[in-house]
Design a protein around this motif. Structure first.
Motif, short mmCIF file in Angstrom:
data_model
loop_
_atom_site.label_atom_id
_atom_site.label_comp_id
_atom_site.label_asym_id
_atom_site.label_seq_id
_atom_site.Cartn_x
_atom_site.Cartn_y
_atom_site.Cartn_z
N VAL A 143 -5.59 -2.15 -7.94
CA VAL A 143 -5.52 -0.72 -8.27
C VAL A 143 -4.18 -0.19 -7.81
N PRO A 144 -3.33 0.29 -8.74
CA PRO A 144 -2.01 0.80 -8.33
C PRO A 144 -2.15 2.03 -7.44
N ASP A 145 -1.44 2.02 -6.31
CA ASP A 145 -1.52 3.14 -5.37
C ASP A 145 -0.20 3.22 -4.62
N ASP A 146 0.63 4.18 -5.00
CA ASP A 146 1.95 4.33 -4.38
C ASP A 146 1.88 4.65 -2.89
N ARG A 147 0.73 5.15 -2.44
CA ARG A 147 0.61 5.50 -1.02
C ARG A 147 0.76 4.28 -0.12
N LEU A 148 0.36 3.11 -0.61
CA LEU A 148 0.50 1.90 0.18
C LEU A 148 1.97 1.60 0.48
N TRP A 149 2.81 1.82 -0.52
CA TRP A 149 4.25 1.58 -0.32
C TRP A 149 4.85 2.58 0.65
N GLU A 150 4.35 3.82 0.62
CA GLU A 150 4.84 4.84 1.57
C GLU A 150 4.46 4.46 2.99
N LEU A 151 3.24 3.96 3.17
CA LEU A 151 2.81 3.50 4.49
C LEU A 151 3.65 2.32 4.95
N ALA A 152 3.92 1.42 4.01
CA ALA A 152 4.67 0.20 4.35
C ALA A 152 6.10 0.51 4.79
N LYS A 153 6.69 1.55 4.24
CA LYS A 153 8.05 1.94 4.64
C LYS A 153 8.11 2.29 6.13
N ILE A 154 7.02 2.82 6.65
CA ILE A 154 6.96 3.22 8.05
C ILE A 154 6.54 2.06 8.94
N VAL A 155 5.54 1.28 8.51
CA VAL A 155 4.94 0.25 9.35
C VAL A 155 5.65 -1.10 9.26
N SER A 156 6.29 -1.37 8.12
CA SER A 156 6.94 -2.66 7.85
C SER A 156 5.98 -3.84 8.07
N PRO A 157 4.90 -3.89 7.31
CA PRO A 157 3.89 -4.94 7.51
C PRO A 157 4.33 -6.27 6.88
N GLU A 158 3.61 -7.33 7.26
CA GLU A 158 3.87 -8.64 6.67
C GLU A 158 3.36 -8.71 5.23
N ARG A 159 2.30 -7.95 4.94
CA ARG A 159 1.75 -7.97 3.59
C ARG A 159 1.09 -6.63 3.27
N ILE A 160 0.90 -6.41 1.98
CA ILE A 160 0.23 -5.21 1.48
C ILE A 160 -0.94 -5.66 0.61
N GLN A 161 -2.10 -5.04 0.78
CA GLN A 161 -3.26 -5.40 -0.01
C GLN A 161 -3.86 -4.16 -0.65
N HIS A 162 -3.98 -4.19 -1.99
CA HIS A 162 -4.53 -3.08 -2.76
C HIS A 162 -6.04 -3.18 -2.88
N SER A 163 -6.66 -2.06 -3.22
CA SER A 163 -8.04 -2.10 -3.69
C SER A 163 -8.07 -2.85 -5.02
N THR A 164 -9.23 -3.35 -5.40
CA THR A 164 -9.33 -4.11 -6.65
C THR A 164 -10.52 -3.66 -7.50
N LEU A 165 -10.44 -4.00 -8.78
CA LEU A 165 -11.53 -3.78 -9.72
C LEU A 165 -11.77 -5.05 -10.51
N ASP A 166 -13.01 -5.26 -10.92
CA ASP A 166 -13.34 -6.37 -11.82
C ASP A 166 -13.31 -5.87 -13.26
N PHE A 167 -12.55 -6.56 -14.12
CA PHE A 167 -12.54 -6.28 -15.55
C PHE A 167 -13.12 -7.47 -16.31
N VAL A 168 -13.90 -7.18 -17.34
CA VAL A 168 -14.52 -8.21 -18.15
C VAL A 168 -14.17 -7.96 -19.61
N ASP A 169 -13.58 -8.96 -20.26
CA ASP A 169 -13.24 -8.87 -21.68
C ASP A 169 -14.39 -9.47 -22.48
#
Length: 367
Positions: A47-73
């Motif tokens: 799930v795209p969320d720009d807030r994660l990148w804003e947090l990362a700019k301050i914290v400088s983490p090793e990794r970033i993990q987004h929320s996810t959704l399941d899609f079925v075609d």
């Protein structure tokens, strides 16, 4: 948390192309013939969320993990699917297992891509699919009523309660009304019935208008018709060019934004679909932010702090003491946890606290 969004539509409307772009993987075969998709393709989408990148700019983490959704075609449906035509009931069952329906609607002309109905008409296409969903619900409900009638004759009180609501619902459906507009949806008997039956027409529907590139900046006649139709049903329309979205899969973010700008739009249609689907599922995110990881945790709206903690680990809920909470705005505005603490913006919340979207949280617990 895996909650499904099912992609449906007539054959050759762009479902598999949309799915490829959504998952950023060319793993759903696309071809110019009906029923190209034989088994339902499933994928987990960030799930795209720009807030994660804003947090990362301050914290400088090793990794970033987004929320996810399941899609079925799900394979293209045709007239008579509820009676086994085309690929039939198997695929109606696949839709039943999802929570939200993303209905891909063809809103472009291209003589090189066959339309199973011979012309472009988004309203007709929608009515074909939604009629099949309605007929499938009707057949399933009629079978359930037969079973309930037998049980009610044996003085089964629960069966009698459900039978009354089921017969009322059947009359509603027989007048071509979806389950979603049934007047007694809050009735306990209906809630129990719907939980068991998973009615197709009770689900939230989002329309994705698949257009060509020239139509991204302005609406063509097909999109105008679709939006007018959706407005009457209080449903949302998101416009995208599936072909372009698929082409942008391999682009860097800067290249992608340049492409979108050249097409006269500011945001990817797929990003809009993912965010809207997340919201329609009744979901939101809270964050944890540390040097190891900045992460979005998926919870349902109106979730209490202990239940939110359980998403990280069950022990967090069992031994919950309190939660340290900083709003996203205060975390960013005061340059992180220490700044927020100095400004008095860290709150201690107890078991009754309802987590808010964007809360940055740390849980205290003892097991």
């Amino acid at each position: 948390m895996g909650l499904g969004i099912g992609l449906v539509g007539l054959p050759n409307v762009g479902k598999s192309t949309t799915f490829n772009a959504l998952t950023k993987a060319q793993n759903a075969e696309s071809a110019n013939y009906p029923f190209c998709t034989i088994e339902p393709n499933k994928a987990i989408v960030s799930v795209p969320d720009d807030r994660l990148w804003e947090l990362a700019k301050i914290v400088s983490p090793e990794r970033i993990q987004h929320s996810t959704l399941d899609f079925v075609d799900i394979a293209g449906l045709v007239k008579g699917a509820s009676k086994g035509e085309g690929l039939g009931n198997k695929f109606l069952d696949n839709i039943r297992e999802t929570e939200v329906i993303l209905h891909i609607v063809r809103c472009f002309e291209d003589e090189n891509i066959t339309h199973t109905e011979g012309s472009i008409d988004p309203i007709r296409d929608i009515e074909i699919i939604e009629t099949e969903l309605l007929l499938a619900d009707m057949a399933r409900l009629e079978s359930r009523i037969s079973s309930l009638t037998r049980k009610a004759k044996g003085n089964d009180k629960n069966a009698k309660a459900q039978l009354g609501i089921a017969e009322s619902l059947l009359g509603h459906i027989e007048e071509s009304n979806p389950v979603a507009t049934f007047a007694d949806k809050e009735d306990d008997a209906f809630i129990e019935l719907n939980k068991e039956m998973r009615f197709l027409t009770s689900k939230e529907i989002i329309y994705a208008a698949n257009v060509d590139e020239d139509c991204l900046e302005g609406d063509n006649q097909f999109v105008h018709k679709l939006k007018e139709y959706a407005l009457k049903l209080n449903r949302e329309v998101i416009k995208l060019c599936a072909k372009t979205e698929e082409e942008m899969v391999s682009f860097e973010e800067e290249e992608k934004m340049e492409m979108l700008e050249s097409l006269g739009v500011s945001e990817s249609g797929l990003d809009q679909i993912i965010r809207k689907g997340f919201d329609k599922l009744g979901l939101m995110s809270y964050f944890t932010a540390g040097v190891k990881e900045v992460r979005a945790w998926t919870i349902r709206k109106n979730t209490t702090a202990p239940k939110a903690a359980a998403v990280i680990h069950n022990d967090f809920e069992k031994g919950f003491i309190r939660a340290e909470v900083i709003s996203f705005e205060h975390f960013i505005g005061h340059n992180g946890e220490q700044g927020a603490k100095e400004a008095g913006k860290i709150r201690l919340e107890g078991k009754e606290y309802i987590v808010q979207d964007g809360d940055v949280m740390h849980f205290r617990f003892n097991v």
